[in-house]
Design a protein around this motif. Structure first.
Motif, PDB file in Angstrom:
ATOM      1  N   PHE A  18       0.862  -1.179   0.000  1.00 34.66           N
ATOM      2  CA  PHE A  18       0.000   0.000   0.000  1.00 34.66           C
ATOM      3  C   PHE A  18       0.899   1.229   0.000  1.00 34.66           C
ATOM      4  CE2 PHE A  18      -2.473   3.312   2.060  1.00 34.66           C
ATOM      5  CZ  PHE A  18      -3.634   3.269   1.305  1.00 34.66           C
ATOM      6  N   ASP A  19       0.888   1.988  -1.078  1.00 34.18           N
ATOM      7  CA  ASP A  19       1.768   3.152  -1.235  1.00 34.18           C
ATOM      8  C   ASP A  19       0.951   4.431  -1.036  1.00 34.18           C
ATOM      9  OD1 ASP A  19       3.667   5.042  -1.880  1.00 34.18           O
ATOM     10  OD2 ASP A  19       4.097   4.219  -3.860  1.00 34.18           O
ATOM     11  N   ALA A  20       0.782   4.847   0.215  1.00 37.91           N
ATOM     12  CA  ALA A  20      -0.044   6.010   0.555  1.00 37.91           C
ATOM     13  C   ALA A  20       0.481   7.277  -0.114  1.00 37.91           C
ATOM     14  CB  ALA A  20      -0.094   6.187   2.066  1.00 37.91           C
ATOM     15  N   LYS A  21       1.787   7.448  -0.167  1.00 39.31           N
ATOM     16  CA  LYS A  21       2.381   8.653  -0.779  1.00 39.31           C
ATOM     17  C   LYS A  21       1.950   8.778  -2.236  1.00 39.31           C
ATOM     18  CE  LYS A  21       6.965  10.811  -1.503  1.00 39.31           C
ATOM     19  NZ  LYS A  21       6.626  11.566  -2.655  1.00 39.31           N
ATOM     20  N   SER A  22       2.073   7.702  -2.995  1.00 35.78           N
ATOM     21  CA  SER A  22       1.696   7.736  -4.412  1.00 35.78           C
ATOM     22  C   SER A  22       0.213   8.007  -4.594  1.00 35.78           C
ATOM     23  CB  SER A  22       2.071   6.419  -5.095  1.00 35.78           C
ATOM     24  OG  SER A  22       3.469   6.278  -5.141  1.00 35.78           O
ATOM     25  N   VAL A 100       3.710  14.971  -0.684  1.00 34.96           N
ATOM     26  CA  VAL A 100       3.782  14.282   0.596  1.00 34.96           C
ATOM     27  C   VAL A 100       5.228  14.297   1.083  1.00 34.96           C
ATOM     28  CG1 VAL A 100       3.394  12.112   1.821  1.00 34.96           C
ATOM     29  CG2 VAL A 100       1.816  12.824   0.005  1.00 34.96           C
ATOM     30  N   ASN A 101       5.441  14.914   2.239  1.00 35.00           N
ATOM     31  CA  ASN A 101       6.781  14.931   2.836  1.00 35.00           C
ATOM     32  C   ASN A 101       7.039  13.685   3.664  1.00 35.00           C
ATOM     33  OD1 ASN A 101       6.999  17.388   1.639  1.00 35.00           O
ATOM     34  ND2 ASN A 101       7.312  18.543   3.510  1.00 35.00           N
ATOM     35  N   GLU A 102       5.981  13.209   4.356  1.00 34.73           N
ATOM     36  CA  GLU A 102       6.144  12.039   5.214  1.00 34.73           C
ATOM     37  C   GLU A 102       4.780  11.438   5.543  1.00 34.73           C
ATOM     38  OE1 GLU A 102       7.797  10.979   9.707  1.00 34.73           O
ATOM     39  OE2 GLU A 102       7.729  13.063   9.055  1.00 34.73           O
ATOM     40  N   VAL A 103       4.661  10.134   5.367  1.00 45.28           N
ATOM     41  CA  VAL A 103       3.476   9.416   5.829  1.00 45.28           C
ATOM     42  C   VAL A 103       3.794   8.964   7.242  1.00 45.28           C
ATOM     43  CG1 VAL A 103       2.007   7.390   5.511  1.00 45.28           C
ATOM     44  CG2 VAL A 103       2.820   8.669   3.516  1.00 45.28           C
ATOM     45  N   THR A 104       2.991   9.426   8.202  1.00 41.29           N
ATOM     46  CA  THR A 104       3.283   9.111   9.603  1.00 41.29           C
ATOM     47  C   THR A 104       2.494   7.920  10.121  1.00 41.29           C
ATOM     48  OG1 THR A 104       1.667  10.749  10.360  1.00 41.29           O
ATOM     49  CG2 THR A 104       3.946  11.487  10.142  1.00 41.29           C
ATOM     50  N   VAL A 117      -5.059   7.602   6.458  1.00 41.61           N
ATOM     51  CA  VAL A 117      -3.652   7.916   6.263  1.00 41.61           C
ATOM     52  C   VAL A 117      -3.366   9.275   6.893  1.00 41.61           C
ATOM     53  CG1 VAL A 117      -1.856   8.399   4.551  1.00 41.61           C
ATOM     54  CG2 VAL A 117      -3.526   6.579   4.137  1.00 41.61           C
ATOM     55  N   THR A 118      -2.378   9.308   7.768  1.00 43.41           N
ATOM     56  CA  THR A 118      -1.932  10.554   8.381  1.00 43.41           C
ATOM     57  C   THR A 118      -0.584  10.882   7.765  1.00 43.41           C
ATOM     58  OG1 THR A 118      -3.118   9.965  10.394  1.00 43.41           O
ATOM     59  CG2 THR A 118      -1.475  11.719  10.564  1.00 43.41           C
ATOM     60  N   ALA A 119      -0.464  12.126   7.267  1.00 44.86           N
ATOM     61  CA  ALA A 119       0.750  12.491   6.547  1.00 44.86           C
ATOM     62  C   ALA A 119       1.012  13.990   6.637  1.00 44.86           C
ATOM     63  CB  ALA A 119       0.626  12.088   5.080  1.00 44.86           C
ATOM     64  N   LYS A 120       2.288  14.329   6.590  1.00 38.87           N
ATOM     65  CA  LYS A 120       2.692  15.732   6.471  1.00 38.87           C
ATOM     66  C   LYS A 120       2.711  16.036   4.985  1.00 38.87           C
ATOM     67  CE  LYS A 120       5.189  15.820  10.781  1.00 38.87           C
ATOM     68  NZ  LYS A 120       6.429  16.075  11.481  1.00 38.87           N
ATOM     69  N   VAL A 121       1.755  16.873   4.571  1.00 41.71           N
ATOM     70  CA  VAL A 121       1.594  17.178   3.152  1.00 41.71           C
ATOM     71  C   VAL A 121       1.661  18.673   2.916  1.00 41.71           C
ATOM     72  CG1 VAL A 121       0.207  15.107   2.712  1.00 41.71           C
ATOM     73  CG2 VAL A 121      -0.930  17.245   3.246  1.00 41.71           C
ATOM     74  N   ARG A 122       1.948  18.999   1.678  1.00 42.01           N
ATOM     75  CA  ARG A 122       1.997  20.392   1.230  1.00 42.01           C
ATOM     76  C   ARG A 122       1.144  20.527  -0.023  1.00 42.01           C
ATOM     77  NH1 ARG A 122       6.671  23.575   2.931  1.00 42.01           N
ATOM     78  NH2 ARG A 122       7.585  22.521   4.718  1.00 42.01           N
ATOM     79  N   VAL A 123       0.586  21.712  -0.216  1.00 43.48           N
ATOM     80  CA  VAL A 123      -0.260  22.005  -1.367  1.00 43.48           C
ATOM     81  C   VAL A 123       0.556  22.801  -2.381  1.00 43.48           C
ATOM     82  CG1 VAL A 123      -2.262  23.337  -2.128  1.00 43.48           C
ATOM     83  CG2 VAL A 123      -2.391  21.961  -0.049  1.00 43.48           C
ATOM     84  N   LYS A 124       0.467  22.372  -3.627  1.00 38.99           N
ATOM     85  CA  LYS A 124       1.143  23.074  -4.715  1.00 38.99           C
ATOM     86  C   LYS A 124       0.204  24.148  -5.258  1.00 38.99           C
ATOM     87  CE  LYS A 124       3.695  18.921  -5.983  1.00 38.99           C
ATOM     88  NZ  LYS A 124       3.928  17.915  -7.045  1.00 38.99           N
ATOM     89  N   ILE A 125       0.630  25.402  -5.141  1.00 42.62           N
ATOM     90  CA  ILE A 125      -0.133  26.545  -5.645  1.00 42.62           C
ATOM     91  C   ILE A 125       0.613  27.068  -6.868  1.00 42.62           C
ATOM     92  CG2 ILE A 125      -1.027  28.863  -5.134  1.00 42.62           C
ATOM     93  CD1 ILE A 125      -2.286  26.833  -3.285  1.00 42.62           C
ATOM     94  N   GLN A 126      -0.073  27.147  -7.992  1.00 39.92           N
ATOM     95  CA  GLN A 126       0.556  27.580  -9.241  1.00 39.92           C
ATOM     96  C   GLN A 126       0.609  29.104  -9.311  1.00 39.92           C
ATOM     97  OE1 GLN A 126       2.033  25.333 -11.279  1.00 39.92           O
ATOM     98  NE2 GLN A 126       1.399  23.882  -9.714  1.00 39.92           N
ATOM     99  N   HIS A 127       1.635  29.676  -8.657  1.00 40.89           N
ATOM    100  CA  HIS A 127       1.849  31.130  -8.656  1.00 40.89           C
ATOM    101  C   HIS A 127       3.301  31.382  -8.271  1.00 40.89           C
ATOM    102  CE1 HIS A 127       1.632  35.341  -7.424  1.00 40.89           C
ATOM    103  NE2 HIS A 127       0.559  35.407  -8.219  1.00 40.89           N
ATOM    104  N   ASP A 147       2.094  22.247  13.220  1.00 40.65           N
ATOM    105  CA  ASP A 147       3.021  21.113  13.198  1.00 40.65           C
ATOM    106  C   ASP A 147       2.331  19.754  13.316  1.00 40.65           C
ATOM    107  OD1 ASP A 147       5.243  22.806  12.923  1.00 40.65           O
ATOM    108  OD2 ASP A 147       5.250  23.192  15.077  1.00 40.65           O
ATOM    109  N   THR A 148       1.036  19.711  13.022  1.00 36.42           N
ATOM    110  CA  THR A 148       0.288  18.464  13.108  1.00 36.42           C
ATOM    111  C   THR A 148       0.020  17.934  11.704  1.00 36.42           C
ATOM    112  OG1 THR A 148      -0.741  19.139  15.182  1.00 36.42           O
ATOM    113  CG2 THR A 148      -1.878  17.435  13.927  1.00 36.42           C
ATOM    114  N   ALA A 149       0.261  16.649  11.501  1.00 35.05           N
ATOM    115  CA  ALA A 149       0.001  16.023  10.207  1.00 35.05           C
ATOM    116  C   ALA A 149      -1.505  15.972   9.950  1.00 35.05           C
ATOM    117  CB  ALA A 149       0.598  14.621  10.178  1.00 35.05           C
ATOM    118  N   ALA A 150      -1.873  16.008   8.674  1.00 30.12           N
ATOM    119  CA  ALA A 150      -3.281  15.922   8.271  1.00 30.12           C
ATOM    120  C   ALA A 150      -3.678  14.467   8.085  1.00 30.12           C
ATOM    121  CB  ALA A 150      -3.490  16.702   6.977  1.00 30.12           C
ATOM    122  N   SER A 151      -4.972  14.181   8.228  1.00 30.21           N
ATOM    123  CA  SER A 151      -5.480  12.818   8.058  1.00 30.21           C
ATOM    124  C   SER A 151      -6.433  12.767   6.872  1.00 30.21           C
ATOM    125  CB  SER A 151      -6.212  12.366   9.319  1.00 30.21           C
ATOM    126  OG  SER A 151      -5.308  12.281  10.399  1.00 30.21           O
TER     127      SER A 151
END
Length: 168
Positions: A18-22, A100-104, A117-127, A147-151
């Motif tokens: 199971f590849d949560a990041k992908s 995805v920086n890290e799946v926790t 899935v709980t992960a430290k993620v970032r949003v790509k903004i096209q600007h 500093d809390t990962a999103a679920s």
């Protein structure tokens, strides 16, 4: 012959993982009212690019930069907020590609064919102001935290695992 069997065995094993990041990065994810952390450089660039107004103090504890139409066009959905002793943040609503920086944590969901899935993620903004993707603030004890990962709730469809929603 032995090498060929080893390659087949390795490739078969990887299909079952199971590849949560992908999965999180595969398609844009719907974010409705999620908070993203900004740097002061992001805030200043946004002012220069007319995404929002210059910050103004609205109370002893809070400073706000009012969102403009150019910022709304990027799916920002509320003003930039800066609270005392906290980093600036802004709300978004729309579908965004994630980094995805890290799946926790990966846990079985409460329903069949789901995973949480709980992960430290970032949003790509096209600007140009956002050369680096913006961190998503997770929720802890009912409050957004920098500093809390999103679920995320993922559901297995007939074709593949898909992100269903962000869980708070």
């Amino acid at each position: 012959m032995v090498v060929g069997l080893a390659v087949i065995t390795v490739s078969c094993g990887s299909n079952n993982e199971f590849d949560a990041k992908s999965i999180l990065e595969a398609d844009p994810v719907s974010l409705q009212g999620e908070q993203l952390t900004l740097s002061m450089k992001d805030v200043e660039c946004g002012v220069q690019a007319e995404l929002w107004d210059s910050p103004s103090q609205v109370s002893q504890q809070r400073t706000v930069a009012r969102l403009n139409s150019k910022g709304r066009a990027l799916n920002f959905s509320d003003d930039v907020t800066m609270e005392l002793n906290s980093r600036p943040y802004i709300q978004v609503s729309g579908a965004f590609p994630l980094q995805v920086n890290e799946v926790t944590e990966v846990a079985e969901g409460s329903e069949n064919n789901t995973k949480l899935v709980t992960a430290k993620v970032r949003v790509k903004i096209q600007h140009p102001c956002f050369q680096n993707p913006l961190p998503v603030m997770g929720v802890k004890r009912g409050n957004f935290q920098h500093d809390t990962a999103a679920s995320f709730l993922l559901r297995l469809t007939k074709d593949a695992w898909k992100v269903e929603k962000v869980v708070h």
